[in-house]
Design a protein around this motif. Structure first.
Motif, PDB file in Angstrom:
ATOM      1  N   GLU B  43      -1.338   0.548  -7.161  1.00 45.34           N
ATOM      2  CA  GLU B  43      -0.681  -0.501  -6.388  1.00 45.34           C
ATOM      3  C   GLU B  43      -1.646  -1.030  -5.319  1.00 45.34           C
ATOM      4  O   GLU B  43      -2.224  -0.250  -4.572  1.00 45.34           O
ATOM      5  CB  GLU B  43       0.570   0.043  -5.677  1.00 45.34           C
ATOM      6  CG  GLU B  43       1.544   0.775  -6.579  1.00 45.34           C
ATOM      7  CD  GLU B  43       1.202   2.254  -6.738  1.00 45.34           C
ATOM      8  OE1 GLU B  43       0.015   2.614  -6.577  1.00 45.34           O
ATOM      9  OE2 GLU B  43       2.124   3.030  -7.021  1.00 45.34           O
ATOM     10  N   PRO B  44      -1.789  -2.370  -5.209  1.00 39.99           N
ATOM     11  CA  PRO B  44      -2.750  -2.946  -4.255  1.00 39.99           C
ATOM     12  C   PRO B  44      -2.574  -2.427  -2.834  1.00 39.99           C
ATOM     13  O   PRO B  44      -3.564  -2.127  -2.155  1.00 39.99           O
ATOM     14  CB  PRO B  44      -2.468  -4.446  -4.339  1.00 39.99           C
ATOM     15  CG  PRO B  44      -1.919  -4.642  -5.713  1.00 39.99           C
ATOM     16  CD  PRO B  44      -1.151  -3.389  -6.032  1.00 39.99           C
ATOM     17  N   GLU B  45      -1.304  -2.271  -2.385  1.00 39.23           N
ATOM     18  CA  GLU B  45      -1.132  -1.863  -0.985  1.00 39.23           C
ATOM     19  C   GLU B  45      -1.645  -0.442  -0.751  1.00 39.23           C
ATOM     20  O   GLU B  45      -2.179  -0.138   0.307  1.00 39.23           O
ATOM     21  CB  GLU B  45       0.340  -2.023  -0.543  1.00 39.23           C
ATOM     22  CG  GLU B  45       1.360  -1.272  -1.380  1.00 39.23           C
ATOM     23  CD  GLU B  45       1.803  -2.036  -2.630  1.00 39.23           C
ATOM     24  OE1 GLU B  45       2.857  -1.668  -3.168  1.00 39.23           O
ATOM     25  OE2 GLU B  45       1.107  -2.971  -3.084  1.00 39.23           O
ATOM     26  N   ARG B  46      -1.528   0.423  -1.781  1.00 35.79           N
ATOM     27  CA  ARG B  46      -2.083   1.772  -1.633  1.00 35.79           C
ATOM     28  C   ARG B  46      -3.601   1.766  -1.873  1.00 35.79           C
ATOM     29  O   ARG B  46      -4.337   2.528  -1.255  1.00 35.79           O
ATOM     30  CB  ARG B  46      -1.410   2.746  -2.623  1.00 35.79           C
ATOM     31  CG  ARG B  46      -0.013   3.204  -2.194  1.00 35.79           C
ATOM     32  CD  ARG B  46       0.626   4.099  -3.250  1.00 35.79           C
ATOM     33  NE  ARG B  46      -0.021   5.394  -3.393  1.00 35.79           N
ATOM     34  CZ  ARG B  46       0.018   6.147  -4.512  1.00 35.79           C
ATOM     35  NH1 ARG B  46       0.657   5.708  -5.583  1.00 35.79           N
ATOM     36  NH2 ARG B  46      -0.579   7.315  -4.544  1.00 35.79           N
ATOM     37  N   LEU B  47      -4.038   0.900  -2.771  1.00 38.04           N
ATOM     38  CA  LEU B  47      -5.473   0.852  -3.098  1.00 38.04           C
ATOM     39  C   LEU B  47      -6.341   0.422  -1.928  1.00 38.04           C
ATOM     40  O   LEU B  47      -7.508   0.804  -1.828  1.00 38.04           O
ATOM     41  CB  LEU B  47      -5.709  -0.138  -4.250  1.00 38.04           C
ATOM     42  CG  LEU B  47      -5.698   0.412  -5.664  1.00 38.04           C
ATOM     43  CD1 LEU B  47      -6.021  -0.716  -6.629  1.00 38.04           C
ATOM     44  CD2 LEU B  47      -6.708   1.548  -5.804  1.00 38.04           C
ATOM     45  N   ASP B  48      -5.752  -0.382  -1.061  1.00 41.69           N
ATOM     46  CA  ASP B  48      -6.536  -0.927   0.048  1.00 41.69           C
ATOM     47  C   ASP B  48      -7.229   0.168   0.850  1.00 41.69           C
ATOM     48  O   ASP B  48      -8.323  -0.031   1.388  1.00 41.69           O
ATOM     49  CB  ASP B  48      -5.615  -1.766   0.947  1.00 41.69           C
ATOM     50  CG  ASP B  48      -6.415  -2.625   1.906  1.00 41.69           C
ATOM     51  OD1 ASP B  48      -7.422  -3.224   1.466  1.00 41.69           O
ATOM     52  OD2 ASP B  48      -6.061  -2.661   3.098  1.00 41.69           O
ATOM     53  N   ALA B  49      -6.619   1.331   0.919  1.00 41.58           N
ATOM     54  CA  ALA B  49      -7.178   2.431   1.715  1.00 41.58           C
ATOM     55  C   ALA B  49      -8.452   3.007   1.094  1.00 41.58           C
ATOM     56  O   ALA B  49      -9.165   3.775   1.735  1.00 41.58           O
ATOM     57  CB  ALA B  49      -6.134   3.540   1.863  1.00 41.58           C
ATOM     58  N   TYR B  50      -8.714   2.650  -0.161  1.00 39.57           N
ATOM     59  CA  TYR B  50      -9.881   3.227  -0.854  1.00 39.57           C
ATOM     60  C   TYR B  50     -11.007   2.221  -1.046  1.00 39.57           C
ATOM     61  O   TYR B  50     -11.920   2.450  -1.809  1.00 39.57           O
ATOM     62  CB  TYR B  50      -9.443   3.782  -2.221  1.00 39.57           C
ATOM     63  CG  TYR B  50      -8.411   4.874  -2.117  1.00 39.57           C
ATOM     64  CD1 TYR B  50      -8.803   6.183  -1.881  1.00 39.57           C
ATOM     65  CD2 TYR B  50      -7.055   4.600  -2.221  1.00 39.57           C
ATOM     66  CE1 TYR B  50      -7.867   7.202  -1.765  1.00 39.57           C
ATOM     67  CE2 TYR B  50      -6.097   5.609  -2.107  1.00 39.57           C
ATOM     68  CZ  TYR B  50      -6.524   6.898  -1.880  1.00 39.57           C
ATOM     69  OH  TYR B  50      -5.600   7.905  -1.758  1.00 39.57           O
ATOM     70  N   ARG B  51     -10.924   1.094  -0.343  1.00 41.90           N
ATOM     71  CA  ARG B  51     -11.895   0.023  -0.599  1.00 41.90           C
ATOM     72  C   ARG B  51     -13.114   0.075   0.301  1.00 41.90           C
ATOM     73  O   ARG B  51     -14.163  -0.441  -0.052  1.00 41.90           O
ATOM     74  CB  ARG B  51     -11.224  -1.346  -0.422  1.00 41.90           C
ATOM     75  CG  ARG B  51     -10.153  -1.646  -1.467  1.00 41.90           C
ATOM     76  CD  ARG B  51      -9.472  -2.959  -1.143  1.00 41.90           C
ATOM     77  NE  ARG B  51     -10.386  -4.076  -1.218  1.00 41.90           N
ATOM     78  CZ  ARG B  51     -10.322  -5.173  -0.467  1.00 41.90           C
ATOM     79  NH1 ARG B  51      -9.370  -5.292   0.438  1.00 41.90           N
ATOM     80  NH2 ARG B  51     -11.190  -6.137  -0.601  1.00 41.90           N
ATOM     81  N   PRO B  60     -15.801  -5.435   0.751  1.00 46.21           N
ATOM     82  CA  PRO B  60     -15.548  -4.732  -0.511  1.00 46.21           C
ATOM     83  C   PRO B  60     -14.826  -5.625  -1.508  1.00 46.21           C
ATOM     84  O   PRO B  60     -14.182  -6.596  -1.144  1.00 46.21           O
ATOM     85  CB  PRO B  60     -14.647  -3.569  -0.076  1.00 46.21           C
ATOM     86  CG  PRO B  60     -13.923  -4.079   1.131  1.00 46.21           C
ATOM     87  CD  PRO B  60     -14.850  -5.058   1.816  1.00 46.21           C
ATOM     88  N   GLY B  61     -14.951  -5.253  -2.785  1.00 46.10           N
ATOM     89  CA  GLY B  61     -14.175  -5.914  -3.827  1.00 46.10           C
ATOM     90  C   GLY B  61     -12.846  -5.205  -4.024  1.00 46.10           C
ATOM     91  O   GLY B  61     -12.503  -4.267  -3.299  1.00 46.10           O
ATOM     92  N   TRP B  62     -12.088  -5.687  -5.017  1.00 45.88           N
ATOM     93  CA  TRP B  62     -10.808  -5.037  -5.341  1.00 45.88           C
ATOM     94  C   TRP B  62     -10.984  -4.153  -6.569  1.00 45.88           C
ATOM     95  O   TRP B  62     -11.344  -4.630  -7.637  1.00 45.88           O
ATOM     96  CB  TRP B  62      -9.703  -6.058  -5.591  1.00 45.88           C
ATOM     97  CG  TRP B  62      -9.034  -6.449  -4.308  1.00 45.88           C
ATOM     98  CD1 TRP B  62      -9.233  -7.599  -3.608  1.00 45.88           C
ATOM     99  CD2 TRP B  62      -8.081  -5.678  -3.570  1.00 45.88           C
ATOM    100  NE1 TRP B  62      -8.463  -7.598  -2.466  1.00 45.88           N
ATOM    101  CE2 TRP B  62      -7.737  -6.432  -2.413  1.00 45.88           C
ATOM    102  CE3 TRP B  62      -7.487  -4.430  -3.746  1.00 45.88           C
ATOM    103  CZ2 TRP B  62      -6.839  -5.976  -1.455  1.00 45.88           C
ATOM    104  CZ3 TRP B  62      -6.580  -3.971  -2.795  1.00 45.88           C
ATOM    105  CH2 TRP B  62      -6.267  -4.751  -1.667  1.00 45.88           C
ATOM    106  N   PRO B  63     -10.719  -2.867  -6.401  1.00 45.61           N
ATOM    107  CA  PRO B  63     -10.823  -1.968  -7.551  1.00 45.61           C
ATOM    108  C   PRO B  63      -9.580  -2.080  -8.423  1.00 45.61           C
ATOM    109  O   PRO B  63      -8.548  -2.592  -7.992  1.00 45.61           O
ATOM    110  CB  PRO B  63     -10.916  -0.587  -6.910  1.00 45.61           C
ATOM    111  CG  PRO B  63     -10.160  -0.729  -5.616  1.00 45.61           C
ATOM    112  CD  PRO B  63     -10.345  -2.159  -5.167  1.00 45.61           C
TER     113      PRO B  63
END
Lengths: 478, 478
Positions: B43-51, B60-63
């Protein structure tokens, strides 16, 4: 010097697949127009001097010739021709290696770096020396001492071994316990690659984090990835006068336990060496020093901690006494220290007088030193071989030295079997088959059992990547 | 875990040439059957923490997702799938890197090692710790201290940075001046290769000369050659209480000359740090410590030489005084020492309060420190940028930190130009663009001008050899 980028390797690699045959005659003819006759050796009687190193049990092949380049450009030209004509190259320094890394292989061409022996620069402000590979370790040692500095790696062969060979084998030495081995003393390199391109790694800064650590990769690669033609070496302020300790033990395991206790006790001596009874007796037979030849082992420690050497030696003396050490002598007299260190340096020459020697170089985790010593004793008994054990006990790196009569094939066979058993014992104790001498030809058969198979496969992948034609010291090291 | 030997790499490499397209959907579907949902983030909102890492200027890009493996087998399975479906992988630890090495690239998949955070073993006899990559440096520090031992590398971020990240960047720190950087503290590694095979390098012996030094190759490779899943780290006996010195200087070059004089004078302090006026003022503004903010620079030295700390500090005090150092204070009170060291550790957080920071990490040969300081001053003036300079002056590794107002695009442009000028100045002085933070994304544009071209080409050859599909942290480090 450059002949194209990485692309060239791939291109030639495809071309290499099966097409090109070695052309030694054309290679030598091309070299003859490059090098004067006195630096291009092809007569068998002169070539014989370039076939061997100090690994007596390694049988060298006959090379097709030897070159004595005097500059990097000549090394590069030789390797370009070797690539063009598919000629295997064996680089060599002073030939003091103990694993056959510099032994000639049949049909190879020798590149001797002994004429590239200049100290190019010694910078006491940056604490670096820039050297050519043929410079002897001892010559750098003297030059550094004149500035109040030291080059730390001090293999027992320092008076006769070249820095290029030290780099190729990642040589250690006595005071590496405190100051690190050759790799830790190397800040940068100039290396000629298989295709003749010249590469520079590292520099004069103590810290470097830009890109991969090529310096560490080439150091210890035994001439299989490139030929080192220059090195930037790290110097250190020379420590003050050392204090020296000697202790004798009635059993080998007791000496081993003292070593483990010293390491665990937080003392960091500069030197912590062991000599067993066989070695002590050989030394006494060659040079009477008054050592106790009834003892099972002697420990020799040296501390150079400024202002705290005596305190360190007292802690070591206490650890020795607690393990049954006796006749513990400490001295702050530099001449006496030099004399005791000489006893250690006599170990190998003294054993060599007793017969043919096969010098082992196993290393184990420090607390396993007593187990390794016990295993060596058992192996000596089981194989009926004389083994004199000495070495850098403080870092777990020992040199059990197998001695047998010249010309006795059965004894030689027993010694070789015992050496294999010692390597297997070290690996079983979580150790390695070589701590500082390298693999060369002598130990290549033992490598697969001592390395992770994926790690060994990866080393071969790196070898193919950097030397796609396989011309650099083939059959050695990995 | 193994899926064939080196042969597989060649086979798949041929197959890879042009045929296979990335298949992120199939990759994620396969992963979903491997990992529980709480350890597979899409999920993008959770992924943001790993960017991101701490390189604020890297965008950073979007994984496509992130995994939180808990064991080596899971990392291997992820990389096998990444190979099969040609998915680029960005490994990350605590995300405290300063060069964007852990920054997400567009379309990549993140492998976060934070859940693999166990101290697997601490052996006070062998002086080693076996750790997983997610363990924080500070956690190992505490565990070692409980045994009277220390893990030497101490990046300023030690409380929040993971050992895996320390290994990936070959992190340094304050006392690396005396005890060496992460590479020197690493005896062995477990690494998952691009194709999912698991490799073990090194071991528990201090000395190892069998084959190539893969350990040194993987350390500092910023996740581009493999993912480190375990490390055997070297511990040392904890030194006794340190003595600390502070000296103030009215010009930066005078402080630089004092640093060069200390190195040349044969003193080996554990710590020798510099803070310039901008940094002193920022620290005082954040935490009033009573530092002299009128001084151009402060030097902070610490000696832990057993029995000789006071003597070393006196030599340092004399060298400072000879270069115009004033208000020289020495202290043997551990609390006072910790307080002065805290001033150094406040440097970056304090500057970060003043605006956006771009933290440089250049290193030069030691005697060039005065020249580097002069160059930085000139660059700050020429580019109209605030630069707070602090760092490990003793080993020539400084962190000039460029500060500019958030949202000011022109100021940001000037800062980036000034950073490039600082890197160029370091290279011109015989130095490097990064001493301990690595190249990441932030400095890749500056790498070609700072490395020998054949060395850089050779690094790419090694990269292709170990990661033929280019899936490991592509675009970083080299």
């Amino acid at each position: 010097m450059a002949r194209g980028g990485a692309g060239r390797i791939r291109k030639v690699s495809r071309k290499a697949s099966g097409m090109q045959q070695p052309s030694p005659d054309r290679f030598l003819a091309a070299l003859a127009s490059l090098l004067p006759p006195e630096r291009l050796v092809t007569e068998p009687e002169r070539l014989d001097a370039y076939r061997r190193d100090h690994a007596e049990l390694v049988t060298p092949g006959w090379p097709i010739g030897a070159a004595l380049p005097i500059e990097t450009g000549e090394v590069a030209a030789i390797l370009r021709l070797a690539t063009d004509y598919r000629i295997p190259i064996v680089p060599r320094g002073a030939g003091t290696g103990l694993a056959g890394g510099a032994a000639a292989t049949e049909g190879a061409f020798i590149v001797s770096l002994t004429r590239m022996d200049r100290l190019l620069e010694l910078d006491p402000d940056d604490l670096v020396a820039v050297v050519q590979p043929g410079l002897l370790n001892g010559a750098l040692r003297e030059a550094a001492a004149a500035h109040g500095l030291m080059y730390a790696p001090d293999p027992a062969s320092f008076e006769i071994s070249s820095l290029g060979g030290n780099l190729a084998t990642n040589a250690g030495g006595l005071r590496c316990l405190k100051y690190g081995v050759t790799r830790e003393a190397t800040l940068g390199l100039e290396v000629v690659l298989a295709d003749g391109r010249v590469l520079r790694t590292g520099g004069r800064t103590v810290k470097q984090a830009a890109g991969y650590d090529l310096t560490a990769l080439f150091v210890g690669s035994e001439g299989t990835l490139g030929i080192i033609t220059e090195a930037i070496l790290r110097l250190r302020p020379a420590p003050g006068p050392a204090a020296t300790l000697v202790a004798f033990f009635d059993t080998l395991p007791a000496a081993g336990r003292a070593v483990a206790a010293i390491a665990a006790g937080g003392v960091a001596p500069a030197v912590l060496e062991l000599l067993d009874r066989t070695t002590l007796r050989a030394v006494e037979a060659r040079t009477p020093l008054g050592l106790d030849t009834a003892a099972a082992a002697m420990l020799l420690a040296q501390s150079d901690a400024p202002g705290a050497a005596q305190q360190e030696l007292e802690a070591i003396a206490a650890a020795c006494a607690a393990q049954g050490g006796r006749d513990i002598i400490t001295s702050r007299d530099p001449r006496e220290a030099e004399w005791l260190m000489a006893a250690r340096r006599e170990a190998l020459p003294a054993l060599e007088r007793q017969g043919v020697t096969l010098l082992e170089d196993v290393a184990v985790p420090r607390r396993r030193v007593p187990d390794l010593l016990a295993a060596i004793e058992a192996i000596a008994a089981a194989h009926a071989v004389v083994i004199g054990t000495f070495g850098h006990a403080g870092d777990g790196n020992l040199h059990p030295t197998l001695v047998f009569p010249r010309g006795d094939a059965a004894a030689r066979g027993r010694a070789e079997a015992a050496a294999d058993a010692i390597m297997a014992a070290a690996v079983a104790l979580g150790g390695t088959i070589t701590g500082e001498h390298g693999v060369g030809l002598l130990k290549r058969h033992a490598l697969p059992a001592s390395l992770d198979p994926v790690a060994l496969a990866t080393m071969h992948v790196l070898k193919v990547a950097l030397d796609p034609w396989g011309i650099l010291n083939p059959g050695k090291a990995i």
